[in-house]
Design a protein around this motif. Structure first.
Motif, PDB file in Angstrom:
ATOM      1  N   ILE A  57       0.838  -1.200   0.000  1.00 41.44           N
ATOM      2  CA  ILE A  57       0.000   0.000   0.000  1.00 41.44           C
ATOM      3  C   ILE A  57       0.874   1.252   0.000  1.00 41.44           C
ATOM      4  CG2 ILE A  57      -1.671   1.334   1.349  1.00 41.44           C
ATOM      5  CD1 ILE A  57      -2.895  -1.270   2.291  1.00 41.44           C
ATOM      6  N   ASP A  58       1.932   1.228   0.803  1.00 43.73           N
ATOM      7  CA  ASP A  58       2.845   2.376   0.878  1.00 43.73           C
ATOM      8  C   ASP A  58       3.491   2.641  -0.480  1.00 43.73           C
ATOM      9  OD1 ASP A  58       4.216   4.450   2.262  1.00 43.73           O
ATOM     10  OD2 ASP A  58       5.988   3.181   2.393  1.00 43.73           O
ATOM     11  N   ASP A  59       3.921   1.579  -1.168  1.00 39.97           N
ATOM     12  CA  ASP A  59       4.526   1.734  -2.496  1.00 39.97           C
ATOM     13  C   ASP A  59       3.510   2.292  -3.498  1.00 39.97           C
ATOM     14  OD1 ASP A  59       6.882   0.739  -1.510  1.00 39.97           O
ATOM     15  OD2 ASP A  59       6.561  -1.301  -2.246  1.00 39.97           O
ATOM     16  N   ALA A  60       2.279   1.781  -3.434  1.00 40.96           N
ATOM     17  CA  ALA A  60       1.243   2.259  -4.353  1.00 40.96           C
ATOM     18  C   ALA A  60       0.932   3.731  -4.106  1.00 40.96           C
ATOM     19  CB  ALA A  60      -0.019   1.410  -4.196  1.00 40.96           C
ATOM     20  N   LEU A  61       0.934   4.135  -2.841  1.00 43.14           N
ATOM     21  CA  LEU A  61       0.689   5.543  -2.517  1.00 43.14           C
ATOM     22  C   LEU A  61       1.817   6.429  -3.039  1.00 43.14           C
ATOM     23  CD1 LEU A  61      -0.660   5.225   1.145  1.00 43.14           C
ATOM     24  CD2 LEU A  61      -1.945   5.942  -0.867  1.00 43.14           C
ATOM     25  N   GLU A  62       3.049   5.965  -2.941  1.00 43.78           N
ATOM     26  CA  GLU A  62       4.179   6.740  -3.458  1.00 43.78           C
ATOM     27  C   GLU A  62       4.087   6.886  -4.978  1.00 43.78           C
ATOM     28  OE1 GLU A  62       7.809   4.998  -2.179  1.00 43.78           O
ATOM     29  OE2 GLU A  62       7.542   5.527  -0.062  1.00 43.78           O
ATOM     30  N   ASP A  63       3.681   5.815  -5.666  1.00 44.90           N
ATOM     31  CA  ASP A  63       3.521   5.892  -7.126  1.00 44.90           C
ATOM     32  C   ASP A  63       2.432   6.891  -7.493  1.00 44.90           C
ATOM     33  OD1 ASP A  63       5.482   3.987  -7.401  1.00 44.90           O
ATOM     34  OD2 ASP A  63       4.094   2.311  -7.629  1.00 44.90           O
ATOM     35  N   LEU A  64       1.328   6.869  -6.735  1.00 45.79           N
ATOM     36  CA  LEU A  64       0.247   7.813  -7.004  1.00 45.79           C
ATOM     37  C   LEU A  64       0.687   9.246  -6.744  1.00 45.79           C
ATOM     38  CD1 LEU A  64      -3.151   6.363  -5.710  1.00 45.79           C
ATOM     39  CD2 LEU A  64      -2.535   7.018  -8.022  1.00 45.79           C
ATOM     40  N   GLU A  65       1.487   9.422  -5.693  1.00 47.25           N
ATOM     41  CA  GLU A  65       1.970  10.760  -5.375  1.00 47.25           C
ATOM     42  C   GLU A  65       2.826  11.302  -6.512  1.00 47.25           C
ATOM     43  OE1 GLU A  65       3.771  13.029  -1.474  1.00 47.25           O
ATOM     44  OE2 GLU A  65       4.374  10.959  -1.864  1.00 47.25           O
ATOM     45  N   GLU A  66       3.705  10.471  -7.075  1.00 45.94           N
ATOM     46  CA  GLU A  66       4.530  10.905  -8.198  1.00 45.94           C
ATOM     47  C   GLU A  66       3.663  11.250  -9.405  1.00 45.94           C
ATOM     48  OE1 GLU A  66       7.388   7.908  -8.998  1.00 45.94           O
ATOM     49  OE2 GLU A  66       8.468   8.137  -7.094  1.00 45.94           O
ATOM     50  N   GLU A  67       2.621  10.440  -9.618  1.00 46.74           N
ATOM     51  CA  GLU A  67       1.737  10.699 -10.759  1.00 46.74           C
ATOM     52  C   GLU A  67       0.970  11.997 -10.575  1.00 46.74           C
ATOM     53  OE1 GLU A  67      -1.639   8.242 -13.352  1.00 46.74           O
ATOM     54  OE2 GLU A  67      -0.549   7.282 -11.699  1.00 46.74           O
ATOM     55  N   LEU A  68       0.532  12.270  -9.345  1.00 48.97           N
ATOM     56  CA  LEU A  68      -0.192  13.510  -9.074  1.00 48.97           C
ATOM     57  C   LEU A  68       0.712  14.724  -9.191  1.00 48.97           C
ATOM     58  CD1 LEU A  68      -2.503  12.483  -6.096  1.00 48.97           C
ATOM     59  CD2 LEU A  68      -3.245  13.346  -8.299  1.00 48.97           C
ATOM     60  N   LEU A  69       1.973  14.572  -8.779  1.00 44.42           N
ATOM     61  CA  LEU A  69       2.911  15.693  -8.880  1.00 44.42           C
ATOM     62  C   LEU A  69       3.199  16.061 -10.327  1.00 44.42           C
ATOM     63  CD1 LEU A  69       5.409  14.826  -6.001  1.00 44.42           C
ATOM     64  CD2 LEU A  69       3.800  16.726  -6.085  1.00 44.42           C
ATOM     65  N   ARG A  70       2.998  15.092 -11.231  1.00 43.51           N
ATOM     66  CA  ARG A  70       3.150  15.393 -12.661  1.00 43.51           C
ATOM     67  C   ARG A  70       1.887  16.029 -13.216  1.00 43.51           C
ATOM     68  NH1 ARG A  70       5.556  10.108 -12.786  1.00 43.51           N
ATOM     69  NH2 ARG A  70       3.616   9.260 -13.614  1.00 43.51           N
ATOM     70  N   ILE A  71       0.909  16.256 -12.344  1.00 45.64           N
ATOM     71  CA  ILE A  71      -0.393  16.823 -12.729  1.00 45.64           C
ATOM     72  C   ILE A  71      -0.972  16.017 -13.882  1.00 45.64           C
ATOM     73  CG2 ILE A  71      -1.665  18.943 -13.187  1.00 45.64           C
ATOM     74  CD1 ILE A  71       0.653  20.554 -12.329  1.00 45.64           C
ATOM     75  N   ASP A  82      -3.549  13.900 -16.117  1.00 49.90           N
ATOM     76  CA  ASP A  82      -4.957  14.096 -16.439  1.00 49.90           C
ATOM     77  C   ASP A  82      -5.763  12.819 -16.278  1.00 49.90           C
ATOM     78  OD1 ASP A  82      -4.598  16.752 -17.058  1.00 49.90           O
ATOM     79  OD2 ASP A  82      -4.045  16.311 -19.130  1.00 49.90           O
ATOM     80  N   GLY A  83      -5.168  11.781 -15.680  1.00 52.79           N
ATOM     81  CA  GLY A  83      -5.870  10.510 -15.535  1.00 52.79           C
ATOM     82  C   GLY A  83      -7.107  10.648 -14.660  1.00 52.79           C
ATOM     83  N   ASP A  84      -8.265  10.223 -15.195  1.00 55.34           N
ATOM     84  CA  ASP A  84      -9.512  10.349 -14.454  1.00 55.34           C
ATOM     85  C   ASP A  84      -9.639   9.290 -13.367  1.00 55.34           C
ATOM     86  OD1 ASP A  84     -10.269  12.464 -16.041  1.00 55.34           O
ATOM     87  OD2 ASP A  84     -11.273  11.190 -17.521  1.00 55.34           O
ATOM     88  N   ASP A  85      -8.800   8.239 -13.410  1.00 51.70           N
ATOM     89  CA  ASP A  85      -8.968   7.154 -12.463  1.00 51.70           C
ATOM     90  C   ASP A  85      -8.111   7.328 -11.211  1.00 51.70           C
ATOM     91  OD1 ASP A  85      -6.702   4.623 -13.766  1.00 51.70           O
ATOM     92  OD2 ASP A  85      -6.566   6.802 -13.732  1.00 51.70           O
ATOM     93  N   ILE A  86      -7.378   8.416 -11.087  1.00 54.59           N
ATOM     94  CA  ILE A  86      -6.527   8.591  -9.915  1.00 54.59           C
ATOM     95  C   ILE A  86      -7.368   8.686  -8.650  1.00 54.59           C
ATOM     96  CG2 ILE A  86      -4.928  10.164  -8.762  1.00 54.59           C
ATOM     97  CD1 ILE A  86      -3.644  10.746 -11.383  1.00 54.59           C
ATOM     98  N   GLY A  87      -8.463   9.425  -8.718  1.00 54.89           N
ATOM     99  CA  GLY A  87      -9.345   9.531  -7.561  1.00 54.89           C
ATOM    100  C   GLY A  87      -9.894   8.179  -7.144  1.00 54.89           C
ATOM    101  N   ILE A  88     -10.226   7.335  -8.125  1.00 52.29           N
ATOM    102  CA  ILE A  88     -10.730   5.992  -7.823  1.00 52.29           C
ATOM    103  C   ILE A  88      -9.640   5.158  -7.173  1.00 52.29           C
ATOM    104  CG2 ILE A  88     -11.696   3.894  -8.842  1.00 52.29           C
ATOM    105  CD1 ILE A  88     -12.860   5.626 -11.059  1.00 52.29           C
ATOM    106  N   GLN A  89      -8.397   5.289  -7.661  1.00 56.24           N
ATOM    107  CA  GLN A  89      -7.281   4.550  -7.071  1.00 56.24           C
ATOM    108  C   GLN A  89      -7.037   4.983  -5.630  1.00 56.24           C
ATOM    109  OE1 GLN A  89      -3.691   4.289  -9.561  1.00 56.24           O
ATOM    110  NE2 GLN A  89      -4.932   4.847 -11.321  1.00 56.24           N
TER     111      GLN A  89
END
Length: 350
Positions: A186-200, A202-209
């Motif tokens: 879970i921690d690794d997945a959160l870090e990956d999401l954080e990097e993706e969000l920092l790149r701003i 446009d993925g619509d599924d980030i909120g679902i993830q």
């Protein structure tokens, strides 16, 4: 009403359809024997009071078999009800002749199709420690404790020469190892999401993830956090079942548990920051959209003015009889539009 104080009827409250079956390991310093069966009578004659007996029960459907096991080992009826209650909270409870631990094990849930997000499944495990026995009640077939069985067969670190509470510490270490693995995922997945969000992105599924990971985090937190206080009962308890010589192993398990608890706390902070970052990114994207719309509107404001002027139904207008009036109007509007756009570019508003 299921498994309450006003009823003697036993009902398994979980959803597992695994048929009840038993696996018994009896061992001492010199040897180990294994027996299997579908009911308690098939293995009860193999129990040996002169050895350590580890009885694994998989599947809770046959409540009568569970009752027979608990009656044989003099397990209280209320504990029997707790074993069959698949939603029982995590707890560690000391009795006169035994210690009860109710924990959760986690595993990746199967996806219905490849597009589904990862989910987390759980099953309850109840471990009961007695003078010369350890009982493990599991809802499903699992390989969580296979490495423990292998260690007993090979007598790794002289495991067969130790008391039953040492076996409990090994089983607990396997459970905490399961927590460590899942929380780290879970921690690794959160870090990956954080990097993706920092790149701003446009993925619509980030909120679902984020919501999916939050559900997994809450499920694990609900099951693991109570151990923070409950585990102290094993470290500081005065039960005769807990031998001082094995206290170091429980301290080691506690170190692993503290790591899991710290990682859970990190996940909580990361989730909180991800939600804020996700909202900020949405605001940035909305502002960008509004900026684009504003620029388009601003470009067309002077053009709309010109069209409005020339669209008025006055009889005498100088441009109406001009031969090049139509071409002049188009040229003027294009030039004005380009000038407004160039002004925005120069100001770096677009």
């Amino acid at each position: 009403m299921k498994n309450n104080l006003l009823s003697e009827k036993l009902i398994y409250t979980g959803e597992s359809q695994t048929p009840t079956h038993l696996h018994l390991c009896t061992y001492n310093t010199n040897e180990m024997q294994e027996f299997s069966g579908t009911n308690f009578h098939e293995v009860s004659d193999s129990l040996n009071n002169e050895r350590i007996n580890w009885l694994q029960i998989h599947g809770m459907k046959n409540t009568e078999t569970i009752r027979e096991i608990c009656e044989h080992f003099e397990i209280d009826f209320l504990v029997l009800q707790d074993i069959l209650n698949a939603d029982h909270p995590t707890k560690i409870e000391e009795h006169d002749k035994y210690i009860v631990l109710i924990l959760k094990l986690f595993y990746p849930a199967k996806k219905e199709n490849e597009d589904d997000l990862d989910e987390l499944g759980q099953q309850q495990v109840c471990i009961i420690l007695g003078t010369n026995y350890v009982l493990t009640f599991l809802e499903r077939d699992t390989d969580f404790f296979d490495d423990v069985s292998t260690a007993l067969r090979n007598d790794v670190l002289k495991i067969r020469s130790r008391q039953s509470d040492y076996l409990l510490s090994v089983l607990l270490n396997s459970v905490i190892g399961n927590y460590t693995s899942m929380v780290s995922d879970i921690d690794d997945a959160l870090e990956d999401l954080e990097e993706e969000l920092l790149r701003i992105s446009d993925g619509d599924d980030i909120g679902i993830q984020i919501q999916s990971l939050r559900r997994q985090y809450m499920l694990m937190k609900k099951s693991i956090l109570p151990l923070k206080e409950q585990y102290i009962k094993l470290l500081r308890g005065e039960s005769t079942l807990m031998h001082k010589i094995n206290r170091a192993f429980y301290n080691d398990v506690n170190d692993h548990l503290q790591f899991v608890l710290q990682t859970i706390e990190i996940c909580r902070e990361t989730l909180s920051s991800l939600v804020d970052l996700y909202i900020s990114n949405n605001d940035l994207r909305m502002n960008d959209i509004m900026k684009r719309l504003t620029i388009v509107s601003t470009i067309f404001i002077p053009l709309t003015f010109l069209v409005g002027v020339w669209g008025m139904n006055f009889k005498i207008m100088p441009e109406l009889d001009w031969r090049y009036g139509y071409c002049f109007a188009w040229a003027l509007m294009i030039i004005i539009g380009i000038m407004v756009y160039a002004f925005f570019r120069k100001k770096k508003w677009y």
